[in-house]
Design a protein around this motif. Structure first.
Motif, PDB file in Angstrom:
ATOM      1  N   GLY A 362     -34.964 -23.546 103.166  1.00 25.37           N
ATOM      2  CA  GLY A 362     -33.414 -23.906 102.565  1.00 25.37           C
ATOM      3  C   GLY A 362     -33.051 -24.433 103.840  1.00 25.37           C
ATOM      4  N   GLU A 363     -33.247 -23.591 104.936  1.00 25.21           N
ATOM      5  CA  GLU A 363     -32.060 -23.529 105.828  1.00 25.21           C
ATOM      6  C   GLU A 363     -33.230 -25.028 106.699  1.00 25.21           C
ATOM      7  OE1 GLU A 363     -33.075 -21.138 108.942  1.00 25.21           O
ATOM      8  OE2 GLU A 363     -31.995 -21.930 110.537  1.00 25.21           O
ATOM      9  N   LEU A 364     -34.494 -25.194 107.121  1.00 25.44           N
ATOM     10  CA  LEU A 364     -34.778 -26.381 107.555  1.00 25.44           C
ATOM     11  C   LEU A 364     -35.493 -27.257 106.764  1.00 25.44           C
ATOM     12  CD1 LEU A 364     -38.767 -24.191 107.533  1.00 25.44           C
ATOM     13  CD2 LEU A 364     -36.976 -24.565 109.538  1.00 25.44           C
ATOM     14  N   MET A 365     -34.921 -27.703 105.218  1.00 26.00           N
ATOM     15  CA  MET A 365     -33.830 -28.598 103.942  1.00 26.00           C
ATOM     16  C   MET A 365     -32.362 -28.816 104.975  1.00 26.00           C
ATOM     17  SD  MET A 365     -36.551 -28.263 101.271  1.00 26.00           S
ATOM     18  CE  MET A 365     -37.926 -27.442 101.318  1.00 26.00           C
ATOM     19  N   LEU A 366     -32.226 -28.081 105.283  1.00 27.55           N
ATOM     20  CA  LEU A 366     -31.022 -28.402 105.756  1.00 27.55           C
ATOM     21  C   LEU A 366     -30.474 -28.782 107.283  1.00 27.55           C
ATOM     22  CD1 LEU A 366     -28.626 -26.439 103.261  1.00 27.55           C
ATOM     23  CD2 LEU A 366     -28.340 -28.860 103.789  1.00 27.55           C
ATOM     24  N   SER A 367     -30.011 -27.948 107.664  1.00 27.65           N
ATOM     25  CA  SER A 367     -29.694 -27.904 109.099  1.00 27.65           C
ATOM     26  C   SER A 367     -30.923 -29.004 109.722  1.00 27.65           C
ATOM     27  CB  SER A 367     -29.778 -26.531 109.666  1.00 27.65           C
ATOM     28  OG  SER A 367     -29.045 -26.085 111.029  1.00 27.65           O
ATOM     29  N   PRO A 368     -32.101 -28.714 110.430  1.00 27.66           N
ATOM     30  CA  PRO A 368     -32.625 -29.983 110.773  1.00 27.66           C
ATOM     31  C   PRO A 368     -32.352 -30.399 110.145  1.00 27.66           C
ATOM     32  CG  PRO A 368     -33.836 -28.628 110.331  1.00 27.66           C
ATOM     33  CD  PRO A 368     -33.139 -27.950 110.035  1.00 27.66           C
TER      34      PRO A 368
END
Ligand code: GLN
Length: 444
Positions: A362-368
């Motif tokens: 999820g983080e990889l789809m949000l943060s970068p």
């Protein structure tokens, strides 16, 4: 050459092109900066509480200084980004930020309370100048409308996390051998490497500011850049709406430093300390980035790669699901406890590790993707300050992690359900907003 042909050529070139070498320079610069940043974070509260080497503070005081530091350190990019847009230029701002960072970490290697505050002030200024502008530089290596931007930020983000992964491991080793002060000095040395890399290879990121100006780009703008016809205020508004939703992501995600560490320490059946659990997330980032980048490329070739905001909505969905996994784990644990002891259980580490795997995806789809979105949507002369706005949302989310005070008041399962539920609600909101928002930011 006719404009149409030029665009077609650019498009073809862009789809095949490898990433510019400058990406790897910024990758390494940011990797070493994050190494320093997370080294300091992994030591700080323990240092303040330490009776001999530190100041013997109570846990609550150390935690609250830590929370305030985390908030300031992510608010200052708003100012640092603005300064870079208006006065300094991105590369000079990053260099200056690097020097402040170096000074801050070095000061921490001296034992004195006023010096600690001075050091924190340096780190806040350092991050303000460094963090938003290094991210803006990444985006500026690419022509407008480039399909490579999302992937570039995914790769860049992997650099961040290699640094974040090495930090607690290196600090644990240095601290146990030589103590806290040399460990802070080592963090300062990481910053010397970071700034040194940017200095030596500055030619590869030369004048990245110029690449964002029409006509001076490394490649001329691509046809896909329909965003130019949208007024600046609408573009900024669209970003601010996304920032406000993403606050919830940081609030949930940054439980990693507190409640998830307590869970790792007290409710997980393994033989390591909770501190080590902080390496699980960067481990997953490093493991999952390339499969994900490959997957986006595979979809892109078929013309199916989702838009950046759609990816972000999926990211929020995964974040919610990861906390539902923990909800389930806590339910399983609570079913084993005896009357009046709802927190006295230990369950398999598989729950925590797999939940981290999901939240990291999820983080990889949000943060970068947030960084990439800012780079695509923000008006060129405001990229720094809008990048700063993205980090300011992190600052607010970090402050809201204080919901962790309910950790010992609610059942753990209830705590996870509330946070997971919040993320799921925000995911639905984001899915509903994708279509209207895309009218204000076409071509993302
Ligand atoms: N972990 C990421 C980094 O250090 C994200 C930080 C943030 O935006 N909160 O860059």
């Amino acid at each position: 050459m006719a404009r149409f042909e030029e665009n077609v050529m650019n498009e073809a070139e862009n789809r095949q092109a490898a990433h510019p070498k400058g990406l790897y320079v910024l990758f390494a610069t940011e990797m070493w900066e994050r190494f320093s940043f997370y080294s300091m974070l992994s030591l700080f509260t323990l240092y303040m509480r330490n009776d001999t080497e530190g100041f013997g503070w109570a846990a609550a005081d150390a935690t609250s200084l830590y929370a305030n530091y985390l908030m300031c350190v992510y608010f200052s990019p708003l100012i640092g980004g603005w300064l870079a847009d208006r006065k300094l230029g991105y590369r000079r701002a990053v260099m200056a930020g690097g020097l402040f960072f170096m000074a801050g970490h070095l000061l921490l290697s001296f034992k004195s309370l006023p010096i600690v505050y001075l050091a924190l002030a340096c780190l806040v200024i350092g991050n303000g100048l460094f963090k938003p502008n290094v991210s803006t530089m990444v985006g500026n290596l690419y022509p407008e409308g480039s399909h490579l931007k999302d992937r570039a930020f995914n790769i860049f983000y992997m650099g961040i996390n290699i640094g974040a992964f090495m930090a607690p491991i290196a600090m644990e080793a240095i601290k146990s051998k030589w103590g806290y002060h040399p460990a802070f000095a080592a963090a300062a040395f990481g910053m010397v490497i970071s700034v040194g890399i940017l200095w030596i290879w500055k030619g590869l990121v030369e004048d990245p500011d110029a690449s964002s100006r029409p006509g001076k780009a490394k490649g001329a703008p691509l046809a896909a850049s329909g965003i130019d016809s949208i007024p600046d205020w609408k573009r900024c508004m669209a970003l601010v709406i996304i920032y406000s939703i993403v606050i919830v992501f940081w609030m949930v995600f940054h439980q990693n430093g507190s409640t998830l560490t307590y869970w790792a320490d007290e409710n997980t059946a393994w033989n390591v300390s909770g501190t080590i659990s902080n390496a699980i997330n960067p481990f997953w980032v490093v493991t999952l980035t390339f499969p994900l980048v490959w997957f986006w490329k595979w979809l892109d070739r078929r013309g199916l790669e989702p838009s950046t905001p759609t990816k972000m909505a999926f990211g929020m969905l995964l974040t919610g699901l990861s906390f539902l996994v923990l909800f389930w784990a806590a339910k399983t644990g609570e079913a084993m406890t005896s009357e009046g002891q709802p927190y006295a259980f230990k369950v398999s580490p598989v729950w925590l590790i797999s939940s981290y795997g999901i939240v990291t995806l999820g983080e990889l789809m949000l943060s970068p993707m947030g960084l990439s979105l800012v780079s695509k949507v923000a008006p060129v002369h405001m990229r720094g300050v809008m990048m700063g706005g993205w980090f300011a949302a992190t600052a607010i989310g970090n402050k809201l992690t204080a919901i962790g005070v309910y950790w010992d008041q609610w059942l753990h399962s209830t705590f996870f359900l509330v946070l997971g539920g919040l993320a799921l609600v925000m995911s639905v909101v984001l899915f509903l907003l994708v279509r209207p928002l895309k009218r204000w930011m076409p071509g993302v």
